[in-house]
Design a protein around this motif. Structure first.
Motif, short mmCIF file in Angstrom:
data_model
loop_
_atom_site.label_atom_id
_atom_site.label_comp_id
_atom_site.label_asym_id
_atom_site.label_seq_id
_atom_site.Cartn_x
_atom_site.Cartn_y
_atom_site.Cartn_z
N GLU A 3 -33.40 -29.00 16.82
CA GLU A 3 -34.43 -27.96 16.93
C GLU A 3 -34.63 -27.55 18.39
O GLU A 3 -34.80 -26.37 18.70
N ILE A 4 -34.61 -28.54 19.29
CA ILE A 4 -34.77 -28.25 20.71
C ILE A 4 -33.62 -27.39 21.20
O ILE A 4 -33.81 -26.41 21.92
N VAL A 32 -27.41 -25.30 14.57
CA VAL A 32 -26.85 -26.28 15.50
C VAL A 32 -26.43 -27.47 14.64
O VAL A 32 -27.22 -27.96 13.84
N GLU A 33 -25.19 -27.89 14.80
CA GLU A 33 -24.66 -28.95 13.95
C GLU A 33 -23.96 -30.02 14.78
O GLU A 33 -23.62 -29.77 15.94
N ARG A 34 -23.76 -31.17 14.16
CA ARG A 34 -22.94 -32.21 14.77
C ARG A 34 -21.49 -31.88 14.45
O ARG A 34 -21.15 -31.65 13.30
N PRO A 35 -20.60 -31.83 15.45
CA PRO A 35 -19.20 -31.53 15.15
C PRO A 35 -18.53 -32.69 14.42
O PRO A 35 -18.92 -33.84 14.58
N LYS A 36 -17.53 -32.36 13.61
CA LYS A 36 -16.80 -33.39 12.87
C LYS A 36 -15.99 -34.27 13.80
O LYS A 36 -15.79 -35.44 13.55
N ALA A 65 -22.04 -16.10 28.22
CA ALA A 65 -23.35 -15.73 28.75
C ALA A 65 -24.42 -16.73 28.29
O ALA A 65 -25.25 -17.17 29.08
N ILE A 66 -24.38 -17.11 27.01
CA ILE A 66 -25.36 -18.07 26.49
C ILE A 66 -25.17 -19.43 27.16
O ILE A 66 -26.12 -20.06 27.59
N GLY A 67 -23.92 -19.87 27.24
CA GLY A 67 -23.61 -21.16 27.86
C GLY A 67 -24.07 -21.24 29.30
O GLY A 67 -24.64 -22.24 29.72
N SER A 68 -23.83 -20.18 30.03
CA SER A 68 -24.26 -20.13 31.43
C SER A 68 -25.77 -20.21 31.55
O SER A 68 -26.31 -20.95 32.36
N ARG A 69 -26.45 -19.46 30.70
CA ARG A 69 -27.91 -19.43 30.74
C ARG A 69 -28.50 -20.78 30.31
O ARG A 69 -29.45 -21.25 30.92
N ILE A 70 -27.92 -21.41 29.29
CA ILE A 70 -28.42 -22.71 28.83
C ILE A 70 -28.17 -23.79 29.88
O ILE A 70 -29.01 -24.66 30.07
N SER A 71 -27.06 -23.73 30.57
CA SER A 71 -26.79 -24.70 31.63
C SER A 71 -27.88 -24.63 32.69
O SER A 71 -28.30 -25.64 33.23
N ASN A 72 -28.37 -23.42 32.95
CA ASN A 72 -29.45 -23.25 33.92
C ASN A 72 -30.79 -23.70 33.37
O ASN A 72 -31.66 -24.13 34.12
N LEU A 73 -31.00 -23.59 32.04
CA LEU A 73 -32.25 -24.03 31.42
C LEU A 73 -32.25 -25.53 31.16
O LEU A 73 -33.28 -26.10 30.87
N GLY A 74 -31.07 -26.16 31.25
CA GLY A 74 -30.89 -27.50 30.71
C GLY A 74 -31.46 -28.67 31.46
O GLY A 74 -30.78 -29.65 31.67
N SER A 75 -32.71 -28.64 31.89
CA SER A 75 -33.29 -29.83 32.47
C SER A 75 -34.66 -30.09 31.88
O SER A 75 -35.41 -29.18 31.59
N ALA A 76 -34.95 -31.37 31.67
CA ALA A 76 -36.26 -31.78 31.15
C ALA A 76 -36.91 -32.61 32.23
O ALA A 76 -36.58 -33.77 32.42
N GLY A 77 -37.80 -32.00 32.98
CA GLY A 77 -38.40 -32.70 34.10
C GLY A 77 -37.34 -32.91 35.16
O GLY A 77 -36.70 -31.98 35.61
N ASP A 78 -37.13 -34.18 35.55
CA ASP A 78 -36.13 -34.50 36.58
C ASP A 78 -34.76 -34.78 35.96
O ASP A 78 -33.78 -34.87 36.66
N LYS A 79 -34.72 -34.96 34.64
CA LYS A 79 -33.48 -35.35 33.98
C LYS A 79 -32.66 -34.15 33.53
O LYS A 79 -33.18 -33.21 32.99
N LYS A 80 -31.37 -34.25 33.74
CA LYS A 80 -30.44 -33.24 33.28
C LYS A 80 -30.17 -33.47 31.80
O LYS A 80 -29.81 -34.58 31.41
N VAL A 81 -30.39 -32.48 30.95
CA VAL A 81 -30.24 -32.64 29.51
C VAL A 81 -28.76 -32.62 29.13
O VAL A 81 -28.31 -33.44 28.33
N PHE A 82 -28.00 -31.69 29.70
CA PHE A 82 -26.59 -31.54 29.31
C PHE A 82 -25.67 -31.91 30.45
O PHE A 82 -25.86 -31.51 31.59
N GLU A 83 -24.65 -32.69 30.10
CA GLU A 83 -23.59 -32.98 31.06
C GLU A 83 -22.78 -31.70 31.28
O GLU A 83 -22.44 -31.35 32.38
#
Length: 149
Positions: A3-4, A32-36, A65-83
């Protein structure tokens, strides 16, 4: 987490629309799904393929475009959400969670122990749960389902 991640994708698309990089359109449900196969990350989405006709752009262009934007949004506080957020043909987005974020969740689980994931939602509310069975010897009809209500 699904959901997040779906919300982050929605925010990215809306941001692209506000910036004029994508035209305005009504977003379909974001899946959003878990890949096989684990090599494609922890989560994946085909939203770029789903909106390519609405946006009148190629799925790869939208996914980039979405991937680039999400990479920029991808932090929760001090922690990086996505590698990393990977875009693969024909327009799939693959999300790899950062080890730092995963370790933070494990630390939280160890701290809260049995209370992890607990909720007070629904406490004190009585629920009536009934079992309804269709006639096993006859045909299944709409009346069987309706009778339960």
């Amino acid at each position: 987490m699904k959901e997040i991640l779906a919300q982050k994708i929605r925010e990215a698309i809306e941001g692209l629309q506000e910036a004029g990089e994508l035209p305005q359109f009504v977003l379909p449900e974001i899946r959003v799904e878990r890949p096989k196969d684990e090599q494609f990350g922890e989560y994946t989405s085909n939203i770029a393929l789903m909106v390519s006709k609405l946006a009148r752009k190629s799925p790869m262009e939208i996914a980039e475009a979405i991937g680039s934007r999400i990479s920029n949004l991808g932090s929760a506080g001090d922690k990086k959400v996505f590698e990393k957020v990977e875009v693969v043909k024909p327009g799939h987005l693959n999300f790899y969670l950062s080890q730092e974020n995963l370790v933070a969740v494990v630390v939280e689980i160890l701290k809260t122990r049995k209370d992890f994931g607990g909720s007070i939602l629904g406490r004190g509310v009585k629920v009536n749960n009934e079992f309804i069975s269709a006639n096993p010897t006859g045909p299944l009809t709409v009346g069987n389902g309706r009778g339960g209500f």
